[in-house]
Design an enzyme around this catalytic site. Structure first.
Site, mmCIF file in Angstrom:
data_model
loop_
_atom_site.group_PDB
_atom_site.id
_atom_site.type_symbol
_atom_site.label_atom_id
_atom_site.label_comp_id
_atom_site.label_asym_id
_atom_site.label_seq_id
_atom_site.Cartn_x
_atom_site.Cartn_y
_atom_site.Cartn_z
ATOM 1 N N GLY A 1 37.341 40.883 40.552
ATOM 2 C CA GLY A 1 38.260 39.914 39.962
ATOM 3 C C GLY A 1 38.201 39.913 38.445
ATOM 4 O O GLY A 1 37.759 40.881 37.815
ATOM 5 N N ASP A 2 38.653 38.801 37.863
ATOM 6 C CA ASP A 2 38.697 38.706 36.408
ATOM 7 C C ASP A 2 37.303 38.742 35.789
ATOM 8 O O ASP A 2 37.122 39.229 34.674
ATOM 9 C CB ASP A 2 39.419 37.415 35.997
ATOM 10 C CG ASP A 2 40.891 37.446 36.378
ATOM 11 O OD1 ASP A 2 41.465 38.549 36.375
ATOM 12 O OD2 ASP A 2 41.445 36.386 36.696
ATOM 13 N N PRO B 1 30.564 43.799 45.180
ATOM 14 C CA PRO B 1 30.668 43.552 46.625
ATOM 15 C C PRO B 1 30.841 42.074 46.960
ATOM 16 O O PRO B 1 31.152 41.731 48.096
ATOM 17 C CB PRO B 1 29.323 44.079 47.156
ATOM 18 C CG PRO B 1 28.381 44.016 46.001
ATOM 19 C CD PRO B 1 29.200 44.169 44.749
HETATM 20 C C1 LIG Z 1 49.494 20.884 41.331
HETATM 21 C C2 LIG Z 1 49.298 22.352 41.263
HETATM 22 C C3 LIG Z 1 48.363 22.746 40.138
HETATM 23 C C4 LIG Z 1 48.382 24.221 39.919
HETATM 24 C C5 LIG Z 1 47.858 24.576 38.564
HETATM 25 C C6 LIG Z 1 48.079 25.992 38.354
HETATM 26 C C7 LIG Z 1 47.637 26.477 37.001
HETATM 27 C C8 LIG Z 1 47.152 27.856 37.186
HETATM 28 C C9 LIG Z 1 46.896 28.578 35.901
HETATM 29 C C10 LIG Z 1 45.893 29.630 36.177
HETATM 30 C C11 LIG Z 1 45.558 30.428 34.976
HETATM 31 C C12 LIG Z 1 44.525 31.412 35.326
HETATM 32 C C13 LIG Z 1 43.972 32.100 34.166
HETATM 33 C C14 LIG Z 1 42.852 33.007 34.635
HETATM 34 C C15 LIG Z 1 41.606 32.645 34.679
HETATM 35 C C16 LIG Z 1 40.525 33.528 35.247
HETATM 36 O O1 LIG Z 1 40.000 34.317 34.229
HETATM 37 C C17 LIG Z 1 39.422 32.660 35.823
HETATM 38 C C18 LIG Z 1 38.340 33.534 36.497
HETATM 39 O O2 LIG Z 1 38.888 34.207 37.583
HETATM 40 P P1 LIG Z 1 37.995 34.932 38.719
HETATM 41 O O3 LIG Z 1 37.015 35.826 38.061
HETATM 42 O O4 LIG Z 1 38.981 35.714 39.557
HETATM 43 O O5 LIG Z 1 37.286 33.879 39.500
HETATM 44 N N1 LIG Z 1 39.977 31.759 36.812
HETATM 45 C C19 LIG Z 1 39.995 30.454 36.620
HETATM 46 O O6 LIG Z 1 39.485 29.937 35.676
HETATM 47 C C20 LIG Z 1 40.678 29.628 37.693
HETATM 48 C C21 LIG Z 1 41.538 28.546 37.114
HETATM 49 C C22 LIG Z 1 42.173 27.775 38.229
HETATM 50 C C23 LIG Z 1 42.850 26.557 37.727
HETATM 51 C C24 LIG Z 1 43.404 25.699 38.835
HETATM 52 N N1 ADP Z 2 26.308 42.410 42.665
HETATM 53 C C1 ADP Z 2 26.573 41.244 42.063
HETATM 54 N N2 ADP Z 2 25.862 40.133 42.361
HETATM 55 C C2 ADP Z 2 26.141 38.950 41.775
HETATM 56 N N3 ADP Z 2 27.110 38.772 40.856
HETATM 57 C C3 ADP Z 2 27.865 39.837 40.533
HETATM 58 C C4 ADP Z 2 27.625 41.117 41.103
HETATM 59 N N4 ADP Z 2 28.516 42.005 40.580
HETATM 60 C C5 ADP Z 2 29.265 41.298 39.699
HETATM 61 N N5 ADP Z 2 28.890 40.003 39.668
HETATM 62 C C6 ADP Z 2 29.462 38.895 38.890
HETATM 63 O O1 ADP Z 2 30.324 38.165 39.744
HETATM 64 C C7 ADP Z 2 31.239 37.429 38.945
HETATM 65 C C8 ADP Z 2 32.532 37.205 39.679
HETATM 66 O O2 ADP Z 2 33.071 38.423 40.041
HETATM 67 P P1 ADP Z 2 34.604 38.700 40.310
HETATM 68 O O3 ADP Z 2 34.665 40.108 40.797
HETATM 69 O O4 ADP Z 2 35.398 38.364 39.142
HETATM 70 O O5 ADP Z 2 34.950 37.753 41.535
HETATM 71 P P2 ADP Z 2 35.747 36.352 41.589
HETATM 72 O O6 ADP Z 2 37.136 36.659 41.177
HETATM 73 O O7 ADP Z 2 35.647 35.958 43.023
HETATM 74 O O8 ADP Z 2 35.105 35.393 40.655
HETATM 75 C C9 ADP Z 2 31.430 38.249 37.688
HETATM 76 O O9 ADP Z 2 31.260 37.423 36.575
HETATM 77 C C10 ADP Z 2 30.352 39.313 37.750
HETATM 78 O O10 ADP Z 2 29.582 39.323 36.563
#
Ligand SMILES: CCCCCCCCCCCCC/C=C/[C@@H](O)[C@H](COP(=O)(O)O)NC(=O)CCCCC
Ligand code: ADP
Ligand code: CA
Length: 577
Positions: free
Chosen positions: A190-191, A133
């Protein structure tokens, strides 16, 4: 087979006459004018028929059926352009036919249902759904209940929904609870959420197979349950790179029709213990620092990465390190070959046979390297480089995402058993900006003198001699919990492989001290070490060994459909046609 299901009739849609034809693999309907001339044809592969219902069925605002006894409704996948560089959006198409008799109506519905059972991939009947959530813009629940659940219901899929109450809730459930009867697991988030599912399913599968995840030489057992991703996170890279768009309805339809996309997974080890798995980004330096910085600003939602990216860029950091890698076979593919891994990718298909040889083909593909980490294997030799890096990144796939539509490595493959190692050597700030900026366009980010990319099977990273202690002094070393964690892994094996941390948790803050991002601007002494960003989680170790496990999991996806070249896109179930 084709002829078994052949059915052809003249049917009505409103006041227009159509010739409907069902063969084994396709259902098509052609409008016929008054002079019996064919007009427009719409052809849908049977595998993309979502469902068939008697009567005139509406699903919005909620499912309702007008039970006329000569009508039937067919729901199917309809494509439209995403308008971007990437894949195609899928929507639910609906067509209501009127038959001259009830007998013919029943014949059509029965034939369509039989064709679906026979010629459709294995579709899920029962799914376990986890909703985070708090992911992304915190709309996971709303997205699932308003956009996805009605489609699952229409397709006759029953789902058990769990809204997570804490980080690792989903992972722990998958590791410990009874999963009998489920065909797949869906994450809404998300990831990070995907990563939880990944860890839970891989861990559970190895547990049941009696395999030890700590040993990088072990060939892991592929997971039997499919994973579906309903994107509701911040980066949504895994969804984007495997489906081509960030769109909950498109993803739900891929799940419903039981698409299946194998995915490579990278295991990350420290000394003799598994630390984590990664699919999208194992990144040291820039990406590690960005993650550490962004965790302090979770309240910003997805924007935290833009803010943190800017701040870390301004800090102008580089880090010393030793990178060793085991190159993949250069004859099979190259990260600079300008190809893209698209739906039906031949490089990935050919890899399946190589990755899963006949049982009589003696065991593990990689065990010779990993049992000794020696240089004398016929699979190739480890290459070692040392120096200062802006970033060191390893990705099992392109890692395309909305921020970077072609991704970290545009020619990487989803399921070829290799990863791409990107080394960005220390360079002047404008050069690094150019490198980053190229990720946002079609310009080649590897065509820069300070950038190298290698297709690899395994990577080791270590700090230069004498640097590690220094680095840990600066980070405060491992805290008590992390020390306990390492000890537990060594004692208990696979089930304790993960560090427990949730959004905004304290450990992340401690690790953040490893990356005083503004030191490049304001402090005299720069830290010796960065941290690893492992699919959005900070690793508690700097020296790591990682290995790619080919096609370890399967997603309800089919890779990116290239609208320009796709066969079915030339048909008229594509709105662009
Ligand atoms: C001047 C413009 C700069 C733009 C740079 C763009 C490069 C982007 C590459 C992104 C690769 C992303 C790979 C994925 C990573 C995700 O696993 C990780 C976690 O995602 P989430 O759970 O949804 O939060 N995301 C990141 O580590 C974000 C990287 C952002 C880097 C700018
Ligand atoms: N109910 C919860 N409360 C707090 N953290 C959570 C909960 N459910 C999942 N998470 C954690 O939140 C983190 C981010 O979740 P994710 O869905 O990837 O969102 P975002 O892309 O915004 O980072 C994950 O690493 C997960 O382990
Ligand atoms: Ca790969």
């Amino acid at each position: 087979m084709e002829t078994d299901f052949r059915l052809e009739s003249s049917l009505w849609v409103g006041n227009k006459r159509y010739r409907a034809l069902l063969t084994g693999w396709h259902f098509q309907w052609t409008e016929v004018d008054k002079k019996n001339r064919d007009k427009k044809t719409i052809s849908v592969p049977v595998s993309e028929v979502v469902g068939v219902d008697e009567g005139q069925v509406e699903i919005l605002p909620q499912k309702s059926t007008e039970d006329t006894d000569k009508d039937f409704t067919v729901f199917y996948v309809k494509r439209s352009s995403s308008g971007g560089l990437h894949g195609l959006l899928w929507r639910l198409g609906r067509i209501q036919f009127s038959c001259p008799s009830r007998v013919l109506r029943d014949q059509w519905t029965q034939h369509l249902r039989t064709a679906l059972k026979t010629h459709s991939p294995v579709r899920p009947h029962r799914l376990l759904v986890f909703i985070n959530p708090f992911g992304g813009k915190k709309k996971g629940r709303q997205i699932y209940h308003s956009l996805v659940a009605p489609l699952f219901e229409l397709a006759g899929i029953s789902s058990h929904v769990i809204v997570t109450e804490r980080a690792n809730h989903a992972r722990d459930h998958l590791l410990k609870k009874d999963l009998t009867g489920f065909d797949g697991v869906v994450c809404v988030g998300g990831d990070g959420m995907f990563s939880e599912i990944l860890h839970g399913l891989i861990g559970r599968t190895q547990q049941e197979a009696g395999l030890c995840e700590n040993d990088p030489s072990v060939t892991l057992q592929p997971c039997p349950l499919h994973i579906g991703i309903i994107p509701a996170g911040s980066t949504d890279c895994v969804c984007y790179a495997t489906v081509g768009v960030i769109d909950p309805v498109t993803s739900a339809l891929h799940i419903i029709i039981g698409d299946s996309q194998p995915l490579d997974v990278c295991s990350v080890h420290h000394t003799a213990a598994l630390v984590r798995y990664s699919v999208s980004l194992l990144g040291y330096g820039f990406y590690g620092d960005v993650l550490a910085e962004s965790e302090k600003h979770r309240w910003m939602g997805p924007l935290r990465y833009d803010y943190a990216g800017t701040m870390v860029y301004l800090s102008n950091r580089s880090y010393a390190g030793i990178v060793q890698y085991l190159p993949a076979d250069p004859l099979l593919s190259s990260p600079r070959d300008k190809t893209r891994c698209l739906s039906g990718c031949s490089v990935c298909s050919k890899s399946t046979g190589r990755l899963f040889p006949h049982p009589s083909d003696s065991g593990s593909l990689y065990s010779s390297h990993f049992s000794q980490f020696s240089n004398d294997s016929e699979e190739g030799e480890w290459v070692s480089v040392e120096g200062r890096f802006r970033c060191v990144s390893l990705t099992c796939m392109s890692s395309s995402c909305p921020k970077s539509p072609l991704g970290l490595s545009p020619s990487a493959h989803l399921a070829d058993g290799t990863g791409d190692l990107i080394l960005v050597w220390d360079t002047h700030p404008l050069g690094f900006l150019k490198f980053l900026y190229r990720h946002t366009s079609t310009q080649d980010q590897f065509d820069l003198p300070f950038v190298e990319v290698h297709r690899v099977k395994a990577v080791r990273f270590s700090l230069p001699a004498g640097k590690e202690e220094e680095a840990f002094e600066e980070t405060g070393g491992l805290d008590e919990e992390e020390r306990r964690h390492v000890e537990t892994i060594s004692r208990n094996g696979s089930q304790q492989q993960l560090t427990e941390r949730s959004m905004g948790q304290e450990i992340a803050n401690e690790q953040k001290s490893a990356t005083p991002f503004l030191c490049g601007l304001c402090c005299s002494k720069a830290p010796a070490a960065s941290v690893w960003n492992c699919d959005g989680e900070i690793l508690p170790f700097t020296n790591i060994i990682s290995r790619i496990h080919g096609q370890l999991v399967r997603l309800y996806a089919r890779g990116i459909e290239d609208g320009a070249t796709m066969h079915s896109c030339s048909e008229e179930n594509c709105e662009r046609a």
